[in-house]
Design a protein around this motif. Structure first.
Motif, short mmCIF file in Angstrom:
data_model
loop_
_atom_site.label_atom_id
_atom_site.label_comp_id
_atom_site.label_asym_id
_atom_site.label_seq_id
_atom_site.Cartn_x
_atom_site.Cartn_y
_atom_site.Cartn_z
N VAL A 1 13.40 -30.28 6.14
CA VAL A 1 12.85 -31.54 6.38
C VAL A 1 11.51 -31.35 7.60
CG1 VAL A 1 14.22 -31.94 8.35
CG2 VAL A 1 13.21 -34.01 7.29
N SER A 2 11.72 -30.41 8.25
CA SER A 2 10.87 -30.15 9.49
C SER A 2 9.20 -30.04 8.98
CB SER A 2 11.01 -28.84 10.25
OG SER A 2 9.99 -28.49 11.14
N HIS A 3 8.24 -30.77 9.52
CA HIS A 3 6.86 -30.84 9.03
C HIS A 3 6.29 -29.63 9.63
CE1 HIS A 3 7.45 -32.90 12.83
NE2 HIS A 3 6.39 -33.72 12.66
N TYR A 4 6.65 -29.03 10.75
CA TYR A 4 6.25 -27.94 11.35
C TYR A 4 6.47 -26.37 10.33
CZ TYR A 4 5.17 -30.09 15.88
OH TYR A 4 4.68 -30.90 16.66
N CYS A 5 7.85 -26.54 9.82
CA CYS A 5 7.94 -25.58 8.89
C CYS A 5 7.10 -25.91 7.55
CB CYS A 5 9.68 -25.71 8.38
SG CYS A 5 10.77 -25.24 9.82
N GLU A 6 6.89 -26.97 7.41
CA GLU A 6 5.91 -27.14 5.89
C GLU A 6 4.75 -26.56 6.28
OE1 GLU A 6 4.07 -28.69 2.44
OE2 GLU A 6 6.05 -27.97 3.02
N LYS A 7 4.22 -26.65 7.35
CA LYS A 7 2.90 -25.95 7.68
C LYS A 7 2.99 -24.42 7.17
CE LYS A 7 0.85 -25.71 11.75
NZ LYS A 7 0.58 -25.45 13.07
N VAL A 8 4.03 -23.76 7.63
CA VAL A 8 4.27 -22.28 7.40
C VAL A 8 4.62 -22.28 5.92
CG1 VAL A 8 5.49 -20.23 7.80
CG2 VAL A 8 5.02 -22.01 9.81
N ARG A 9 5.33 -23.01 5.32
CA ARG A 9 5.47 -22.79 3.91
C ARG A 9 4.23 -22.98 3.28
NH1 ARG A 9 9.84 -26.68 4.71
NH2 ARG A 9 8.77 -28.41 4.00
N TRP A 10 3.26 -23.85 3.52
CA TRP A 10 2.18 -24.02 2.93
C TRP A 10 1.20 -22.90 3.08
CZ3 TRP A 10 -0.88 -29.19 3.67
CH2 TRP A 10 -1.93 -29.33 2.89
N VAL A 11 1.27 -22.20 4.09
CA VAL A 11 0.45 -21.25 4.56
C VAL A 11 0.96 -19.92 3.44
CG1 VAL A 11 -0.18 -19.41 6.16
CG2 VAL A 11 -0.21 -21.83 6.82
N LEU A 12 2.05 -19.60 3.55
CA LEU A 12 2.72 -18.53 2.96
C LEU A 12 2.31 -18.84 1.39
CD1 LEU A 12 6.24 -18.42 4.61
CD2 LEU A 12 4.49 -16.56 4.46
N ASP A 13 2.62 -20.11 0.76
CA ASP A 13 2.36 -20.29 -0.49
C ASP A 13 0.84 -19.98 -0.87
OD1 ASP A 13 4.82 -20.75 -0.93
OD2 ASP A 13 4.66 -22.86 -0.76
N PHE A 14 0.10 -20.79 0.02
CA PHE A 14 -1.55 -20.56 -0.16
C PHE A 14 -1.92 -19.18 -0.15
CE2 PHE A 14 -5.80 -20.83 1.75
CZ PHE A 14 -6.37 -21.79 0.92
N LYS A 15 -1.45 -18.45 0.43
CA LYS A 15 -1.77 -16.83 0.60
C LYS A 15 -1.01 -16.06 -0.66
CE LYS A 15 -3.07 -16.46 5.45
NZ LYS A 15 -4.32 -15.66 5.13
N GLY A 16 0.00 -16.76 -1.52
CA GLY A 16 0.43 -16.30 -2.29
C GLY A 16 1.73 -14.97 -1.90
N ILE A 17 2.34 -15.27 -0.80
CA ILE A 17 3.20 -14.29 -0.04
C ILE A 17 4.52 -14.63 -0.63
CG2 ILE A 17 3.83 -13.41 2.05
CD1 ILE A 17 1.13 -14.38 3.21
N GLN A 18 5.27 -13.63 -1.04
CA GLN A 18 6.57 -13.98 -1.46
C GLN A 18 7.43 -14.00 -0.14
OE1 GLN A 18 7.83 -10.92 -4.21
NE2 GLN A 18 6.60 -11.74 -5.96
N TYR A 19 8.36 -14.72 -0.14
CA TYR A 19 9.26 -14.98 1.10
C TYR A 19 10.69 -15.86 0.56
CZ TYR A 19 7.69 -19.66 1.29
OH TYR A 19 7.55 -21.21 1.14
N GLN A 20 11.50 -15.46 1.49
CA GLN A 20 12.82 -15.96 1.24
C GLN A 20 13.02 -17.23 2.38
OE1 GLN A 20 16.05 -13.45 1.93
NE2 GLN A 20 17.69 -14.94 1.44
N LYS A 21 13.45 -18.23 1.73
CA LYS A 21 13.71 -19.47 2.78
C LYS A 21 14.92 -19.27 3.10
CE LYS A 21 10.46 -22.46 0.36
NZ LYS A 21 10.38 -23.66 -0.67
N ILE A 22 15.53 -19.34 4.61
CA ILE A 22 16.83 -19.45 5.03
C ILE A 22 16.91 -20.63 5.47
CG2 ILE A 22 18.30 -18.36 6.71
CD1 ILE A 22 17.43 -16.28 4.51
N ASN A 23 17.57 -21.76 4.69
CA ASN A 23 17.76 -22.95 5.37
C ASN A 23 18.85 -23.24 6.16
OD1 ASN A 23 15.65 -24.18 3.40
ND2 ASN A 23 16.98 -23.85 1.55
#
Length: 243
Positions: free
Chosen positions: A9-31
């Motif tokens: 739900v965090s909009h600060y976390c959405e900032k980071v998710r977006w950057v990772l996706d924008f750059k095409g970086i693979q990552y694992q979300k730890i919810n």
């Protein structure tokens, strides 16, 4: 694999998710679950806040700091302008939005929605199992009071939040009426931050949450958002174009 410790739900976390996706970086979300998350995060970092990024031995906390790290380690599709003057402007916008808009959006949303556990609990427990959700409902009164105290959420702070958002949204509306980007001629971390932090107000699909219906929120909240529809729409368009 890079790990992102986050609240969905965090909009600060959405900032980071977006950057990772924008750059095409693979990552694992730890919810993580708000509240119990503290113990896990303090094992990794100095403060209890998310987002936290873990990349091997590197642990970075805070959305702006994570973006700086990712820009250095993964320079493709940069979000920080190469020109130093433009880079300073972009960072300035990000810092201002992080410090003012982010807390204001959070205060506004929780102030009006905390009286409605059927709306808040699914957001706080998104991506978790039904047992976690049941536990949140069972302890909701204490949880709501704790959140109000921890984040200083009350009538006074909510109206201050609306004034803060009003000022920034009006400025963004005027800028976006005349140019496509906040800084220079390319999408940057400034635009990304504005769109991500205000996203809980226009509730885009790309965020990854099942948003509550406007019918399930107080009329005052709906009216305030409608009064800023033009500014929020300009952000929504840029979110859809770049997310």
């Amino acid at each position: 694999m890079i790990k992102l410790y986050q609240f969905p739900v965090s909009h600060y976390c959405e900032k980071v998710r977006w950057v990772l996706d924008f750059k095409g970086i693979q990552y694992q979300k730890i919810n993580l679950v708000p509240g119990p998350h503290v113990r896990k995060i303090l094992q990794l970092a100095a403060k209890s806040q998310v987002p936290v990024l873990e990349n091997g031995a590197d642990v970075i906390q805070g959305s702006a700091e994570i973006i700086d790290y990712l820009e250095e380690k993964f320079p493709e599709r940069r979000l920080t302008p190469q020109d130093p003057a433009l880079a300073e402007q972009a960072r300035g916008w990000e810092a201002r939005l992080d410090a003012i808009a982010g807390p204001a959006v959070r205060t506004f949303n929780y102030h009006f929605l905390l009286p409605y556990p059927s709306v808040i609990v699914p957001l706080l427990t998104a991506k978790h199992n039904v047992l976690v959700r049941i536990m949140f409902y069972a302890g909701y009164r204490k949880l709501a009071n704790t959140m109000r105290g921890w984040m200083n959420i009350n009538e006074v702070s909510a109206h201050k939040a609306m004034n803060d958002m009003d000022e920034i949204l009006n400025e963004l509306r005027q800028i976006y009426a005349n140019t496509r980007y906040l800084v220079g001629n390319e999408f940057s971390r400034a635009d990304l931050t504005a769109c991500a932090l205000f996203a809980p107000l226009f509730r885009p699909n790309g965020y990854g949450l099942k948003w509550p219906s406007d019918h399930n929120e107080p009329q005052e909240m709906t009216q305030w958002k409608h009064s800023h529809e033009r500014a929020l729409r300009s952000l929504s368009i840029r979110y859809e174009q770049n997310r």
